[in-house]
Structure formats: C-alpha cells, structure tokens
Design an enzyme around this catalytic site. Structure first.
Site, short mmCIF file in Angstrom:
data_model
loop_
_atom_site.label_atom_id
_atom_site.label_comp_id
_atom_site.label_asym_id
_atom_site.label_seq_id
_atom_site.Cartn_x
_atom_site.Cartn_y
_atom_site.Cartn_z
N LYS A 13 -26.33 -9.68 39.69
CA LYS A 13 -26.07 -9.57 38.26
C LYS A 13 -24.59 -9.31 38.01
CE LYS A 13 -26.10 -6.24 35.21
NZ LYS A 13 -25.02 -6.76 34.35
N GLU A 43 -22.11 -8.38 32.05
CA GLU A 43 -22.40 -9.16 30.84
C GLU A 43 -21.13 -9.44 30.04
OE1 GLU A 43 -23.27 -6.14 31.69
OE2 GLU A 43 -23.68 -4.82 29.98
N GLY A 95 -18.48 -0.23 39.78
CA GLY A 95 -18.39 0.10 38.35
C GLY A 95 -18.17 1.58 38.16
N THR A 123 -22.78 5.21 36.11
CA THR A 123 -23.80 4.20 36.42
C THR A 123 -24.14 4.23 37.91
OG1 THR A 123 -23.07 2.83 34.58
CG2 THR A 123 -24.33 1.73 36.28
N GLY A 124 -23.14 4.46 38.75
CA GLY A 124 -23.37 4.57 40.20
C GLY A 124 -24.36 5.69 40.52
N GLU A 153 -19.08 1.40 44.87
CA GLU A 153 -17.61 1.45 44.75
C GLU A 153 -17.33 1.83 43.32
OE1 GLU A 153 -14.32 1.02 43.84
OE2 GLU A 153 -14.17 -1.11 44.26
N CYS A 194 -9.88 -0.18 39.66
CA CYS A 194 -10.48 1.07 40.15
C CYS A 194 -9.48 1.88 40.96
CB CYS A 194 -11.74 0.76 40.95
SG CYS A 194 -11.48 -0.45 42.23
N GLU A 225 -11.01 8.99 34.41
CA GLU A 225 -10.59 7.60 34.58
C GLU A 225 -10.50 6.94 33.21
OE1 GLU A 225 -13.36 4.61 36.30
OE2 GLU A 225 -11.68 4.10 37.62
P1 NAI Z 1 -20.61 0.11 34.10
O1 NAI Z 1 -20.50 0.84 35.37
O2 NAI Z 1 -21.61 0.62 33.13
O3 NAI Z 1 -20.95 -1.43 34.36
C1 NAI Z 1 -20.72 -2.09 35.57
C2 NAI Z 1 -21.91 -2.97 35.89
O4 NAI Z 1 -23.09 -2.19 35.99
C3 NAI Z 1 -22.23 -4.03 34.84
O5 NAI Z 1 -22.68 -5.21 35.49
C4 NAI Z 1 -23.35 -3.40 34.05
O6 NAI Z 1 -24.18 -4.33 33.41
C5 NAI Z 1 -24.11 -2.68 35.14
N1 NAI Z 1 -24.94 -1.56 34.69
C6 NAI Z 1 -24.76 -0.76 33.60
N2 NAI Z 1 -25.72 0.17 33.53
C7 NAI Z 1 -26.54 -0.01 34.59
C8 NAI Z 1 -27.71 0.64 35.09
N3 NAI Z 1 -28.24 1.69 34.47
N4 NAI Z 1 -28.27 0.18 36.22
C9 NAI Z 1 -27.73 -0.85 36.88
N5 NAI Z 1 -26.64 -1.52 36.47
C10 NAI Z 1 -26.04 -1.11 35.34
O7 NAI Z 1 -19.17 0.04 33.46
P2 NAI Z 1 -18.70 -0.42 31.99
O8 NAI Z 1 -19.61 0.13 30.95
O9 NAI Z 1 -18.49 -1.87 31.99
O10 NAI Z 1 -17.30 0.34 31.92
C11 NAI Z 1 -17.27 1.72 31.64
C12 NAI Z 1 -16.26 2.43 32.50
O11 NAI Z 1 -16.56 2.24 33.86
C13 NAI Z 1 -14.84 1.93 32.38
O12 NAI Z 1 -14.18 2.49 31.31
C14 NAI Z 1 -14.25 2.36 33.69
O13 NAI Z 1 -13.82 3.70 33.61
C15 NAI Z 1 -15.40 2.28 34.64
N6 NAI Z 1 -15.35 1.05 35.46
C16 NAI Z 1 -14.92 1.16 36.73
C17 NAI Z 1 -14.83 0.06 37.52
C18 NAI Z 1 -14.35 0.18 38.92
O14 NAI Z 1 -14.06 -0.81 39.55
N7 NAI Z 1 -14.26 1.37 39.45
C19 NAI Z 1 -15.14 -1.29 37.03
C20 NAI Z 1 -15.61 -1.30 35.68
C21 NAI Z 1 -15.70 -0.16 34.94
#
Ligand code: NAI
Ligand code: MG
Length: 494
Positions: free
Chosen positions: A178, A181, A231, A235-236, A253, A287, A387
């Site tokens: 996945k 989105e 991400g 969420t992790g 990660e 990240c 972050e």
């Molecule tokens: P997110 O961690 O919520 O989303 C990343 C992925 O996880 C997307 O594909 C999303 O659809 C999926 N996801 C969301 N909720 C989930 C769940 N409950 N179970 C399984 N998968 C799920 O991040 P988001 O909302 O896009 O960004 C929010 C914050 O996350 C950013 O402001 C940033 O601080 C951080 N982030 C960090 C990243 C990194 O590489 N460390 C990358 C993207 C965001």
C-alpha cells in the site's frame, strides 16, 4: 478521467467500494488523477492472492535465485526505459524538484540491480556443533518469510517503494503493498512494470487506499507473515501493536529529529552547505533530516549569517520548473508546519528567516513554505523535540564536546546524526557516543543502497538496504544432519 486501479493476482481491478480518491498536485492544487479507494475486503483479497502464490504453487519462492535475479534486472531495465516518466510523476505527485526526482529514480534502479546481484551470492553457514548425540553436521539456509505487507509514505514515493519491494522480491517473498494515498502514482507505474516484466501472478499485489481501511488490515491479518512500514512513529506504534496478534515480523522506519553537530574548526562554507542539504532537501520532508543544528557558540554568528543569506536565496516553485525547493505534500501538512512555526515564536525562539507560507507568482495555489531558521532554541521547545517534517531548522549552541554530545542525544529519536569538524579523533569520539543508526562525518544525508539504513530508539525497528535489508525479509532455518543414521544413541537405556 480514468480511475487507476488495484493490482491483485496479476489483474488490474477496481475496489469493491466503487469509491475514488482525487490525487492532487501540491505545486498548484490541480487534479492529477483518480485512484480507486479500497477497503478491508480489497486488502483481504490481495492478502489471499499473495498467500496462494506463496504457499500454493510457490512458483516464485521455489525459483533459483538467479532466475528471480533476472526478474529484478528486467524490472530495472524497464524502469530505465521509463525513467523520465517516473521522475515527472513523482515531481507532479509529490512536488519535489525534477532533478531530485530524477535522482530518486536512478537510486531506485540501482537498488533493484543491487539486490539482483546480491541474491545469488553465498549465504548461511556451516556450524561445528557439539557431538554429544553422535557425529552431527549443522548448516543454515535463508528462506523467504512468506507474505510480506509493505506500507510507504509520500516523501520519496518511488524510492521508498523500491527499498521495500526489491529485497522482498529478491528473497522470494510474495507481497501486498500500500503506497501513501497522498502520492501513489509512481508506485502504480512500478506495478505496471512488474506486470510487463511478467512476475508470476500473486507475487506482488497493490492496494490503493488509506491507512485505517487498508494499512491497518495488513497489520492485523493472521495471513501476513511480516509487515514493513515507513512513516510516523505514532502509526508505527499502532502497526506494532496490531502485529502482535500473530507475532508477525515487523520492520519500522519511523521519525527523527536528527542533530548536525558543528565544531568551530569546521570548513565553514562547506559546513553551511551541509546544513542546507540537511534541512532544505526535499523541503525538509526527510526522515533523516538534520533538523537540529547544534553549533559551537564561538562561530554561531558567522555561521548563521551565511546560512540565513543562503536560505533566503532559495528559489521556491513547482517541481517541474526545477526550483531549489518544492512544495509541501498537502495543505494539511503545510498547516501542521505553520503551527510548529507559530509554537516556536510563542515559546521564545528567534525567527531568523522564513516562517511563513509563500504564494508569489507560480506558487500562488501551491503549498509552499519559506526556508525557516530559528535561533536561540532551548531543549524543551516543541520545535526542538518534535519532528516537524518541513523546512524548519532549530539552532542550539554548545561550549564543550560533552555538552554537544548530550544535546545531540537529548531526543526520543535515534535515526541519524552528523558531526562536522576537521579534528578526526574528535569526530570519532562524538560518533562513538551518538545513539543513532545512520551517521555522517563532515556531511549530512548521503544515502546508499549498499549500506544498512534504520534507527535506534523511537526511530524504528530493523534495517533496510544492504545485506541487512535482505536478511530482514528472510527466515533462517537450521538444518542438523546425523552423519551416522544407523547408530542408536541409547538415551533411554539407563
Ligand atoms: P503516516 O505514518 O500516518 O502515513 C504513512 C503511511 O502509513 C501511509 O501509507 C498511510 O496510509 C499509512 N497508515 C496511516 N495510518 C495507518 C494505520 N493505522 N495502519 C497502517 N497504515 C497506516 O504519516 P502521514 O500522516 O502521512 O504524516 C504524518 C507525519 O508523519 C509527518 O508530519 C511526519 O512527521 C511523519 N512522517 C515520517 C516519515 C518518515 O519517513 N519518517 C514519512 C512520512 C511522514
Ligand atoms: Mg499528491
């Protein structure tokens, strides 16, 4: 406009929901495409296809490694043929400057070729074990884990997909995938390439949708053997909890708040440039961004004067125009960054530059934020602890090496860290103390698919890339051979 579909069991299919999602260009707010919006039922159909492909005929896992390698090389070749299209897709979908997207595409191709080359090399070991049960020989083999679910973010849409897919496929797993989105378009093209390369059906399955409806189903599923995710830390954590149900393998990660420690003896202009790369590359949506500048007090003023001058000269614009810096992924993310900037002001940090949205000229309808630097930060401020994931740098100062190390490690994260000094022994002393998985001396950000990538502390679990990244997608099986099958041990004859 056509609705882009899921790829399940070798076929392009619409979600059972009949819903669709608008995919927006962050540079101008325009509609780029529609994707089908999946739910639990679609996620389960993809898992079922992967499970049948792996545990049924098992075509892919039973292949000689060199045959799987040929698929990966074919995929890399097809990506190369479509390189410009892939780069433009990420630029439009994510907002990044085209030259950054071109770099991502060439890194992605290199990553497929790296794992194609790695997979048929010797692995496992032969062990000289205790002979108490008679003559015994022991060896290990590496096998695929099974059904791997993979979830990616939007900041490096294509590259994050490839970091996960290349090693998982090399190892012979079947995958349900996945993408975010917010930027799924290059991943859809990658799956078109998988289709063209002729991957056996069910080997790689794509489900387009959001986290709660699709990602969470992957994390909970009893039929998924492993889940890897890049991400946010929050969420992790929810994925790790859900994964506990069947104790699937987990690779995470997550976020970071990485330090760039600069000593007074640095080569100043070069150090300023690394600081820029560390926080303004990809508009800070990285990240491993070095978002905390920890600088020796005696050079702070001179350093910041140069840094601010360069930050103010950064050009902003739609990615296709190849500006220095592109847009923020969504309006919501932009607003989140603006909130952090507001908190920095309220908590008493000194705003040196930027600090607001940019709407001039071609940026008028996009989500742009000016390069932002805060001086006089203290370690309890939100802009120092959390972050931000945007082009916002927080500056702290130190007088001694011990102070620098303490500040660098004063974070719940441990993804990355950098130190800049001409004193080699000091660089190594600081390096030895840094609690972080990816570190740099006299630079910040260079990343290589040949070397392991991942974090300490709340920045994650496991490693991607390099040999470690392949082994994450493998189980290790111990094989014990009794070399004297006729002999009886006599264990119960006492
Ligand atoms: P997110 O961690 O919520 O989303 C990343 C992925 O996880 C997307 O594909 C999303 O659809 C999926 N996801 C969301 N909720 C989930 C769940 N409950 N179970 C399984 N998968 C799920 O991040 P988001 O909302 O896009 O960004 C929010 C914050 O996350 C950013 O402001 C940033 O601080 C951080 N982030 C960090 C990243 C990194 O590489 N460390 C990358 C993207 C965001
Ligand atoms: Mg988008």
């Amino acid at each position: 406009m056509e609705v882009l579909k899921n790829y399940i069991n070798g076929e392009w299919v619409e979600s059972v929901t009949g819903r669709k999602r608008e995919i927006i260009c962050p540079s101008n707010g325009e509609l780029l495409a529609y994707t089908t919006e999946s739910n639990e039922e679609d996620a389960k159909a993809a898992i079922k296809a992967a499970k049948e492909a792996f545990y049924g005929e098992g075509v892919f896992r039973r292949m000689a490694a060199v045959e799987r390698s040929a698929y990966l090389l074919k995929i890399a070749d097809l990506m190369e043929e479509r390189a410009e299209e892939l780069a433009k897709t990420d630029t439009l979908d994510n907002g990044k400057p085209l030259r950054e997207a071109e770099g991502d595409v060439s890194d992605a191709i290199e990553c497929f070729r790296y794992y194609a080359g790695l997979i048929d090399k010797p692995t496992g070991g032969v062990y000289d074990v205790n002979q108490g049960f008679g003559p015994m020989q022991t060896y290990t083999v590496h096998e695929p884990v099974g059904v791997c679910a993979q979830i990616t973010p939007w900041n490096y849409p294509l590259l994050m997909a490839v970091w996960k897919l290349a090693p998982a496929l090399a190892a012979g797993n079947c995958v349900v995938f996945k993408p975010s989105e917010h930027a799924p378009l290059s991943t859809i093209k990658l799956f078109e390439i998988f289709h063209e390369a002729g991957l056996p059906k069910g080997t790689a399955n794509l489900v387009l949708g959001n986290g709660p409806e699709v990602g969470a189903v992957f994390a909970e599923s009893e039929d998924v053997d492993m889940i890897t995710f890049t991400g946010s830390t929050r969420t992790g954590q929810s994925i790790a909890k859900a994964a506990a149900g069947n104790l699937k393998k987990v690779g995470l990660e997550l976020g970071g708040k990485s330090p760039l420690v600069v000593f007074a003896d640095c080569a100043l202009d070069a150090a300023v440039e690394w600081a820029m790369i560390g926080i303004f590359f990809n508009a800070g949506q990285v990240c491993a961004a070095t978002s905390r500048l920890i600088i020796e007090e005696s050079i702070k003023d001179e350093f910041l004067e140069k840094l601010v001058q360069k930050a103010n000269a950064i050009t902003l614009g739609p990615g296709m125009n190849n500006p220095d810096m592109g847009a923020i992924i969504t309006e919501a993310q932009m607003n989140k960054i603006l909130d952090y900037i507001e908190s920095g002001k309220q908590e008493g940090a000194t705003l040196l530059c930027g600090g607001e949205r940019y709407t001039e000229g071609s940026c008028k309808d996009g989500f742009f934020i000016k390069p932002t630097i805060f001086d006089n930060c203290t370690k309890d401020m939100r802009i120092v602890k959390e972050e931000i994931f945007g082009p916002v740098l927080s500056v702290l100062t130190f007088k001694t090496e011990e102070e620098a190390i303490a500040l660098a490690n004063d974070t719940e994260y441990g993804l990355a860290g950098a130190v800049i000094t001409k004193d080699g022994a000091r660089a190594l002393r600081v390096m030895k103390e840094l609690r972080a998985g990816i570190t740099w001396i006299n630079c910040s950000q260079p990343t290589f698919c040949q070397a392991p990538w991942g974090g300490y502390k709340k920045s994650g679990v496991g490693r991607e890339l390099g040999i470690h990244g392949l082994e994450e997608y493998q189980e290790v099986k111990q094989v014990n051979i009794n070399l004297n099958p006729e002999a009886q041990v006599g264990w119960f004859e006492h």
